[in-house]
Scaffold this active site. Structure first.
Site, PDB file in Angstrom:
ATOM      1  N   LYS A 106       0.943  -1.255   0.079  1.00  0.00           N
ATOM      2  CA  LYS A 106       0.302  -0.271   0.043  1.00  0.00           C
ATOM      3  C   LYS A 106       0.766   1.343   0.271  1.00  0.00           C
ATOM      4  O   LYS A 106       0.114   2.233  -0.383  1.00  0.00           O
ATOM      5  CB  LYS A 106      -0.787  -0.115   0.899  1.00  0.00           C
ATOM      6  CG  LYS A 106      -1.863  -0.987   1.502  1.00  0.00           C
ATOM      7  CD  LYS A 106      -2.294  -1.347   2.703  1.00  0.00           C
ATOM      8  CE  LYS A 106      -3.283  -2.512   2.913  1.00  0.00           C
ATOM      9  NZ  LYS A 106      -3.380  -2.626   4.477  1.00  0.00           N
ATOM     10  N   GLY A 107       1.872   1.130   0.532  1.00  0.00           N
ATOM     11  CA  GLY A 107       2.916   2.208   1.471  1.00  0.00           C
ATOM     12  C   GLY A 107       2.981   2.876  -0.656  1.00  0.00           C
ATOM     13  O   GLY A 107       3.806   4.448  -0.617  1.00  0.00           O
ATOM     14  N   GLU A 159       8.192   2.394  -5.501  1.00  0.00           N
ATOM     15  CA  GLU A 159       8.238   1.997  -4.459  1.00  0.00           C
ATOM     16  C   GLU A 159       7.882   3.338  -2.949  1.00  0.00           C
ATOM     17  O   GLU A 159       8.170   4.203  -3.519  1.00  0.00           O
ATOM     18  CB  GLU A 159       9.284   1.235  -3.745  1.00  0.00           C
ATOM     19  CG  GLU A 159       9.174  -0.173  -3.880  1.00  0.00           C
ATOM     20  CD  GLU A 159       8.312  -0.432  -2.422  1.00  0.00           C
ATOM     21  OE1 GLU A 159       7.192   0.115  -1.893  1.00  0.00           O
ATOM     22  OE2 GLU A 159       7.926  -2.116  -3.136  1.00  0.00           O
ATOM     23  N   ASP A 160       7.790   2.890  -2.129  1.00  0.00           N
ATOM     24  CA  ASP A 160       7.812   4.468  -1.043  1.00  0.00           C
ATOM     25  C   ASP A 160       9.366   4.138  -0.410  1.00  0.00           C
ATOM     26  O   ASP A 160       9.779   4.944   0.024  1.00  0.00           O
ATOM     27  CB  ASP A 160       6.229   4.146   0.120  1.00  0.00           C
ATOM     28  CG  ASP A 160       6.495   2.916   0.551  1.00  0.00           C
ATOM     29  OD1 ASP A 160       7.102   1.977   0.336  1.00  0.00           O
ATOM     30  OD2 ASP A 160       5.995   2.771   2.052  1.00  0.00           O
ATOM     31  N   ASP A 176      14.554  -1.103   2.086  1.00  0.00           N
ATOM     32  CA  ASP A 176      15.148  -1.701   3.395  1.00  0.00           C
ATOM     33  C   ASP A 176      16.168  -2.215   2.921  1.00  0.00           C
ATOM     34  O   ASP A 176      17.282  -2.312   2.614  1.00  0.00           O
ATOM     35  CB  ASP A 176      13.515  -2.006   3.688  1.00  0.00           C
ATOM     36  CG  ASP A 176      13.376  -1.682   5.503  1.00  0.00           C
ATOM     37  OD1 ASP A 176      14.897  -2.056   5.621  1.00  0.00           O
ATOM     38  OD2 ASP A 176      12.964  -0.918   6.207  1.00  0.00           O
ATOM     39  N   LYS A 199      17.002   3.171   2.512  1.00  0.00           N
ATOM     40  CA  LYS A 199      18.032   3.077   3.855  1.00  0.00           C
ATOM     41  C   LYS A 199      19.095   2.166   2.914  1.00  0.00           C
ATOM     42  O   LYS A 199      18.713   0.782   4.020  1.00  0.00           O
ATOM     43  CB  LYS A 199      16.847   2.562   4.466  1.00  0.00           C
ATOM     44  CG  LYS A 199      16.474   3.358   5.898  1.00  0.00           C
ATOM     45  CD  LYS A 199      15.467   2.003   7.239  1.00  0.00           C
ATOM     46  CE  LYS A 199      14.251   2.932   7.812  1.00  0.00           C
ATOM     47  NZ  LYS A 199      14.092   2.327   8.771  1.00  0.00           N
ATOM     48  N   PHE A 230      12.642   5.189  12.718  1.00  0.00           N
ATOM     49  CA  PHE A 230      11.248   4.430  12.621  1.00  0.00           C
ATOM     50  C   PHE A 230      10.121   5.596  11.066  1.00  0.00           C
ATOM     51  O   PHE A 230      10.147   6.562  12.169  1.00  0.00           O
ATOM     52  CB  PHE A 230      10.623   3.747  13.473  1.00  0.00           C
ATOM     53  CG  PHE A 230       8.977   3.085  13.217  1.00  0.00           C
ATOM     54  CD1 PHE A 230       9.765   1.270  13.279  1.00  0.00           C
ATOM     55  CD2 PHE A 230       8.076   3.692  12.373  1.00  0.00           C
ATOM     56  CE1 PHE A 230       8.526   1.173  13.148  1.00  0.00           C
ATOM     57  CE2 PHE A 230       7.353   3.045  11.486  1.00  0.00           C
ATOM     58  CZ  PHE A 230       7.505   1.441  11.945  1.00  0.00           C
ATOM     59  N   ILE A 231      10.716   5.575  10.611  1.00  0.00           N
ATOM     60  CA  ILE A 231       9.697   6.404   9.313  1.00  0.00           C
ATOM     61  C   ILE A 231       8.484   6.659   9.000  1.00  0.00           C
ATOM     62  O   ILE A 231       7.680   5.759   8.603  1.00  0.00           O
ATOM     63  CB  ILE A 231      10.673   6.855   7.896  1.00  0.00           C
ATOM     64  CG1 ILE A 231      12.198   7.106   8.184  1.00  0.00           C
ATOM     65  CG2 ILE A 231       9.940   7.357   7.157  1.00  0.00           C
ATOM     66  CD1 ILE A 231      13.071   6.888   7.947  1.00  0.00           C
ATOM     67  N   ASP A 285       3.527   3.513   7.383  1.00  0.00           N
ATOM     68  CA  ASP A 285       2.598   2.955   8.337  1.00  0.00           C
ATOM     69  C   ASP A 285       3.742   3.242   9.635  1.00  0.00           C
ATOM     70  O   ASP A 285       4.898   1.961   9.562  1.00  0.00           O
ATOM     71  CB  ASP A 285       2.021   2.292   7.949  1.00  0.00           C
ATOM     72  CG  ASP A 285       2.674   1.180   8.079  1.00  0.00           C
ATOM     73  OD1 ASP A 285       3.505   0.687   7.043  1.00  0.00           O
ATOM     74  OD2 ASP A 285       1.508  -0.088   8.792  1.00  0.00           O
TER      75      ASP A 285
HETATM   76  C1  PRP Z   1       7.824  -1.752   3.011  1.00  0.00           C
HETATM   77  C2  PRP Z   1       8.050  -1.532   1.156  1.00  0.00           C
HETATM   78  C3  PRP Z   1       8.195  -2.109   0.588  1.00  0.00           C
HETATM   79  C4  PRP Z   1       8.658  -3.092   1.077  1.00  0.00           C
HETATM   80  C5  PRP Z   1      10.725  -3.041   1.674  1.00  0.00           C
HETATM   81  O1  PRP Z   1       6.433  -2.759   2.563  1.00  0.00           O
HETATM   82  O2  PRP Z   1       6.576  -0.530   0.890  1.00  0.00           O
HETATM   83  O3  PRP Z   1       7.267  -2.649  -0.363  1.00  0.00           O
HETATM   84  O4  PRP Z   1       8.143  -2.757   3.249  1.00  0.00           O
HETATM   85  O5  PRP Z   1      10.959  -3.908   2.767  1.00  0.00           O
HETATM   86  P1  PRP Z   1      12.273  -3.878   2.014  1.00  0.00           P
HETATM   87  O6  PRP Z   1      13.313  -3.817   0.885  1.00  0.00           O
HETATM   88  O7  PRP Z   1      13.064  -4.532   3.595  1.00  0.00           O
HETATM   89  O8  PRP Z   1      11.131  -5.905   1.807  1.00  0.00           O
HETATM   90  P2  PRP Z   1       5.193  -3.637   3.463  1.00  0.00           P
HETATM   91  O9  PRP Z   1       5.690  -4.673   3.892  1.00  0.00           O
HETATM   92  O10 PRP Z   1       5.590  -2.997   4.859  1.00  0.00           O
HETATM   93  O11 PRP Z   1       3.929  -3.316   3.597  1.00  0.00           O
HETATM   94  P3  PRP Z   1       3.246  -1.839   3.204  1.00  0.00           P
HETATM   95  O12 PRP Z   1       3.349  -1.210   1.965  1.00  0.00           O
HETATM   96  O13 PRP Z   1       1.446  -2.001   2.614  1.00  0.00           O
HETATM   97  O14 PRP Z   1       3.080  -0.914   4.280  1.00  0.00           O
END
Ligand code: PRP
Length: 175
Positions: A41-42, A97-98, A101, A129, A151-152, A158
């Site tokens: 969703k992000g 992507e948002d 990580d 990051k 923690f962003i 979210d």
């Molecule tokens: C977040 C973000 C990426 C992923 C990045 O999504 O949007 O998809 O984590 O993390 P990584 O590089 O460690 O794989 P999340 O799973 O939190 O879902 P959301 O977007 O629905 O909040």
């Protein structure tokens, strides 16, 4: 909802950088059609703002993935919970992507999507990051901001599903 949130990047700073990146994308693709894939969703807030400022014949699709892992670290095991509506064969694809990580989500997604024979596939992220990266093969073409390992929240990100709608990017301060 009583977390203390410090503004890391203001609404104005984010808007200016999104505009810059959109102009760079418009120049790079030079009038050719571009297919944006928003990762839910992000990624939805960033995708909308970015798409409005890209000057190309643009199409849009959405994908949702979940990653299994304990705590805040993803495991690398990713499951597609909503697949794309349209084929991507022959298209120039830009994944939006948002945040990147560990890189686990994108490393998996790129492998899956490459098998569908797009003409090209690149990544665009609002935040990166790099300190948390475990998958070095994830090459990001467009990054709005590099952020520290904190923690962003906001602009799609979210904390327990809240704060996605903050118009700025903030850090949750330890109380
Ligand atoms: C977040 C973000 C990426 C992923 C990045 O999504 O949007 O998809 O984590 O993390 P990584 O590089 O460690 O794989 P999340 O799973 O939190 O879902 P959301 O977007 O629905 O909040």
């Amino acid at each position: 909802m009583d977390d203390k949130i410090r503004i890391l990047l203001s609404e104005e700073e984010v808007a200016a950088r999104v505009k810059e990146i959109a102009e760079e994308i418009s120049r790079d693709y030079d009038g050719k059609p571009l297919h944006l894939i928003c990762i839910l969703k992000g990624g939805v807030f960033f995708t909308c703002e970015l798409a409005k400022r890209i000057n190309l014949p643009l199409t849009l699709d959405f994908m949702s993935v979940s990653s299994y892992g304990a705590g805040t670290v993803s495991s690398g095991i990713v499951k597609i919970t909503k697949d794309l509506d349209e084929p991507i064969e022959g298209k120039d694809v830009l994944i939006v992507e948002d945040i990147i990580d560990s890189g686990n989500t994108l490393a998996y997604l790129i492998e899956v999507l490459k098998q569908r024979n797009p003409n090209s596939i690149e990544l665009c992220t609002l935040l990166d990051k790099p300190e948390r990266r475990v998958k070095d093969q994830v090459k990001v073409k467009y990054t709005c901001f590099t952020v520290p390992d904190q923690f962003i929240v906001g602009y799609g990100l979210d904390y327990d599903q809240i704060y996605r709608n903050l118009p700025y990017i903030g850090v949750i301060e330890q109380q």
